[in-house]
Design a protein around this motif. Structure first.
Motif, PDB file in Angstrom:
ATOM      1  N   ASP A 325     121.796  69.779 -62.075  1.00  0.00           N
ATOM      2  CA  ASP A 325     121.302  68.798 -63.051  1.00  0.00           C
ATOM      3  C   ASP A 325     120.389  67.806 -62.332  1.00  0.00           C
ATOM      4  O   ASP A 325     120.828  67.052 -61.467  1.00  0.00           O
ATOM      5  CB  ASP A 325     122.493  68.071 -63.691  1.00  0.00           C
ATOM      6  N   PHE A 326     119.112  67.820 -62.684  1.00  0.00           N
ATOM      7  CA  PHE A 326     118.143  66.916 -62.069  1.00  0.00           C
ATOM      8  C   PHE A 326     117.993  65.620 -62.858  1.00  0.00           C
ATOM      9  O   PHE A 326     117.304  64.708 -62.432  1.00  0.00           O
ATOM     10  CB  PHE A 326     116.773  67.598 -61.975  1.00  0.00           C
ATOM     11  N   GLY A 327     118.621  65.561 -64.036  1.00  0.00           N
ATOM     12  CA  GLY A 327     118.419  64.384 -64.878  1.00  0.00           C
ATOM     13  C   GLY A 327     117.014  64.405 -65.428  1.00  0.00           C
ATOM     14  O   GLY A 327     116.658  65.227 -66.263  1.00  0.00           O
ATOM     15  N   GLU A 328     116.170  63.542 -64.894  1.00  0.00           N
ATOM     16  CA  GLU A 328     114.786  63.454 -65.357  1.00  0.00           C
ATOM     17  C   GLU A 328     113.874  64.250 -64.428  1.00  0.00           C
ATOM     18  O   GLU A 328     113.920  64.089 -63.214  1.00  0.00           O
ATOM     19  CB  GLU A 328     114.344  61.978 -65.368  1.00  0.00           C
ATOM     20  N   SER A 329     113.048  65.137 -65.005  1.00  0.00           N
ATOM     21  CA  SER A 329     112.118  65.938 -64.203  1.00  0.00           C
ATOM     22  C   SER A 329     110.975  65.063 -63.708  1.00  0.00           C
ATOM     23  O   SER A 329     110.559  64.133 -64.398  1.00  0.00           O
ATOM     24  CB  SER A 329     111.523  67.076 -65.026  1.00  0.00           C
TER      25      SER A 329
END
Length: 598
Positions: A325-329
């Motif tokens: 999970d990167f959160g925001e790209s």
């Protein structure tokens, strides 16, 4: 324009903009390159935090003497710039992607009647490159498919219209075999040839649809005109294309281009798998190993691998699938962690590849380690040693016909010769050929020096000889209070018997045992080293004797001559002027006259 430069204590003055920062040490050497969405916040985090920073990062921060920055428009631009700088400069503390291969490409040449062939050298002016291919086999499969579908030339002839018009070329065997249509003699028009090249280009790009439609249409046209042989040929090519595509198809062929990345972390390394998907098929699969430098989190390692591998393999896919999970790209890159469906299956497939690579790597490392230590472990067992004998030293004497008594010591580290540690000894305290006293002297001298210099002692001492030489070496160890602290054995040549101090009877190790072969190798190397030294001394002595028999030539003059000319033969071949230049006019004339009369 020069990049803005800051001292570490002025990090709070950095702008709150996206960009790349570079750390330099006291020698003005680049040690780290990083990217940031906000330069001020990111750089300040290295200097303001007292907790939560690992020891490696603290060590790097202590080395920083200068900070340089480059501002860019977006975080994605910062990622790309960081990647380029790391590739170019390879700083000390940046993540190392362990992959030094030169990958193959397929080159479509920019010439009349273009060729398609494989190469590892990229020269943009030569034409259009497709790849790189992570697998030579995969590249050869594509090349083989193209040559089975189209009759493309493989020769190196210059097929410009002017050269063809002169009728200077003749068709070769490839034409008669049906592998070429003879453009060199004008049997094939360039327009028709380029139509085949256009279809081949689409296949190389992973777009099979255009070529499929072409062969299907040609098949139907041939059938309509009752050319059933021609229809069969086009059908075979259509089937080859369909079968090739079907073998690599993993999801819906209407799926857009995708990049799939998964990471499996370890304490010091991480393994990243990359799958490139085009039209539902895997067109590339590559797994790499990344070495951690600052205990980076898996997200940071994976993002680094994404940028570097996409750049290396020239990917233009808009969507990247990952297993974290990167959160925001980052702006300009769509990074997604799928939970269900075909995309999730792709993640599982990629993860399977990463895990397999990790297992193979670790297994190979363990196997290599076991193989490296196998002989030493066996030797430890055979000799009942308490420690692994990864540092062995062996002594041997040499005094052929009682002259020039010398000794040698050879050193083996991890079962291999460490020639920088070899030592020669002139016997100083013993008069005459006394092997036992000579052995006692050199063993005492060796370990007295190691103790004085506080250098590591060996884990096993081997004496070339039987009980007598071994007993003498034991006396030396007792005098140094080392007896019982270092294992010591003697090996007798006649039956390869192994003697231990104080034991009346020797032990016999299996003649086929690797551990005995190691002891023999150590013993033979010590003997070779001693005999070579002794031979050199005798040879030198004989030459000195020859020279000193000449009136006016003493030991120092003889040494001076040998140092310059290297051998007596070269002295004999020297001119009068050369000899005089070395030892002066009077001695030189006497020597030259004596030699020239022989």
């Amino acid at each position: 324009m020069q990049s803005p430069s800051y001292l570490p204590e002025n990090h709070n003055q950095l702008p709150e903009l996206p960009g790349v920062y570079r750390y330099y040490n006291s020698e003005d050497k680049l040690i780290y390159v990083g990217k940031a969405k906000n330069l001020k916040k990111r750089v300040s985090s290295y200097f303001n935090k007292n907790t939560g920073i690992n020891q490696k990062t603290k060590k790097m921060v202590r080395e920083i003497r200068k900070i340089e920055i480059t501002m860019v428009n977006s975080e994605f631009d910062a990622l790309l710039l960081e990647n380029n700088l790391i590739k170019k400069t390879q700083p000390k503390y940046n993540i190392l992607l362990k992959d030094d291969k030169t990958y193959p490409y397929l080159l479509l040449t920019n010439e009349h009647f273009p060729k398609i062939y494989s190469t590892r050298r990229v020269i943009p002016s030569k034409g259009t490159y497709f790849g790189p291919f992570a697998s030579v086999k995969a590249m050869n499969n594509v090349l083989e498919l193209i040559h089975s579908l189209f009759t493309l030339r493989t020769c190196r002839l210059d097929l410009s219209p002017e050269k063809i018009a002169t009728s200077k070329y003749k068709v070769c065997l490839e034409y008669h075999l049906g592998n070429c249509k003879g453009p060199c003699e004008g049997y094939q028009k360039e327009k028709n040839y380029l139509a085949d090249i256009e279809l081949a280009k689409n296949i190389l790009k992973g777009n099979m649809g255009l070529a499929k439609s072409y062969f299907k249409e040609k098949m139907q046209e041939s059938a309509a005109t009752l050319d059933f042989e021609g229809a069969q040929r086009f059908k075979d090519k259509f089937d080859s294309l369909v079968n090739y595509h079907a073998k690599s198809l993993v999801i819906n062929p209407n799926t857009d281009s995708l990049d799939v990345f998964t990471i499996v972390g370890e304490e010091k390394f991480a393994f990243v798998n990359y799958l490139r998907i085009k039209n539902g098929a895997i067109t590339l699969s590559k797994t790499v190993e990344l070495k951690k430098k600052l205990d980076e989190p898996d997200q940071e390692l994976l993002l680094t691998a994404i940028i570097r591998l996409r750049d290396q393999f020239q990917s233009d896919a808009k969507e990247v699938l990952v297993n974290l999970d990167f959160g925001e790209s980052p702006e300009g890159l769509s990074i997604i962690q799928p939970k269900i469906g075909d995309k999730r299956k792709l993640i599982e497939l990629s993860l399977k590849n990463a895990l397999y690579y990790k297992k193979e790597k670790l297994s190979f490392a363990d196997e290599g380690k076991d193989k490296k230590n196998r002989v030493l472990l066996q030797l430890k067992k055979d000799l009942s040693l308490s420690e692994l004998p990864n540092h062995i030293e062996c002594f041997d004497n040499s005094n052929i016909q009682g002259t020039n008594p010398v000794a040698s010591m050879v050193c083996f580290l991890n079962g291999k010769p460490a020639k920088k540690e070899y030592r020669h000894y002139h016997i100083k305290t013993v008069i005459g050929p006394d092997d036992f006293a000579s052995m006692e002297e050199v063993v005492f001298r060796r370990y007295k020096r190691l103790l004085a210099e506080e250098k590591p002692l060996p884990k096993l001492i081997v004496i070339d000889g039987g009980k007598g030489q071994l007993s003498s070496a034991v006396v030396a160890l007792r005098d140094l209070d080392l007896y019982g602290k270092i294992p010591i054995i003697g090996i007798a040549k006649r039956l390869e018997e192994i003697y231990f101090p104080g034991d009346q009877y020797p032990i016999y190790i299996d003649k086929k045992s690797e551990s005995l072969r190691l002891i023999q190798r150590v013993r033979d190397e010590a003997h070779r080293f001693a005999v070579t030294f002794h031979r050199d001394l005798r040879s030198k002595g004989a030459i000195n004797s020859k020279l000193q028999n000449i009136d006016g030539i003493g030991d120092l003059t003889a040494q001076k001559l040998l140092k310059h000319f290297k051998s007596y033969k070269k002295i004999e071949a020297a001119t009068k002027e050369e000899i005089i230049a070395i030892i002066g006019k009077d001695k030189g004339l006497k020597l030259w006259e004596t030699i020239s009369q022989k």
